[in-house]
Design a protein around this motif. Sequence first.
Motif: not given
Length: 302
Positions: A38-55, A6-15
């Motif tokens: 951490n901001t990405i995790r916050r956004i995903v959590a705030s989206a409250r995606l349910g099981e079977g969500s197609h984003v 579950d690793s996410l892109l870091s600032a170094t990765d993006i650049r």
Amino acid sequence: MTETDDSLLSATDIRRIAAEVGLRPTKTLGQNYVIDPNTIRRIVASARLGEGSHVLEVGPGLGSLTLGLLDAAEAVTAIEIDPTPAARLPRTVSEFRPGSEDRFSLITDDAMHVTEADLARARPAAATTGPTSLVANLPYNVAVPVLLHLLAEVPTLTSGLVMVQDEVADRLSAGPGNKIYGVPSVKLAWYAQAEKAGVVGMNVFWPAPKIRSGLVRFTHREPPHTTATRDEVFAVIDAAFSQRRKTVRAALASWAGSSQAAEHALVAAGVDPRARGEVLTIEDYAAIAEHRPSPDITEETS
């Protein structure tokens, strides 16, 4: 969903990825990439995606949010207007989320041009339905038009979370009687119930914008029961707020054909002609649209 790192892109990765493809974020396309996991995790959590969500994700850029969404959703369909990051994105998904390729699809186009048919053709192999949730970091300059276009075009959407300019987030989530309640607020209310879900600072982006961002969460609601079409209702909204300091009787004079005709329509709809547009609900606007005077009546009252 496939269990993956579950690793996410870091600032170094993006650049690093941006340098690899020769990408320089531009103001024209509103490119400000989130570089804080951490901001990405916050956004995903705030989206409250349910099981079977197609984003449905708009503006995935280099994939920061895309990876987080793939961790939480059954499938992700991304729409990217810039061919440079779009060409790299499938490879990023393969590298960081191996085994999830059948849960991801990409449309390289302007989101304002994407239709329900386009999304059907691009549906990820693992998706069991059309997009059910819109989660996106929307470019500031086109956020409202893109949001309203997709809500109109994609009937399977039942919820969403969008990141927009903080001021726009306040407007989208404002209710009747609020001084910032306006066209975006009322038109969004046709489709959904909206609420502000938080504020995001400037330093989590690359390049850093000069203003804060806001999160708006929404859930689907049925449009008001009305014989008027959506376009007819939206025409009333546009007219009412074109002169927001005036009463609706005065503001709707051109729409109705005259001030007197506007008053007749408002009274028939059960709306006080002395009210201002900022206190009316989407139901009020639907009722007014139903009572637009016919040309014959307009001529008689002018």
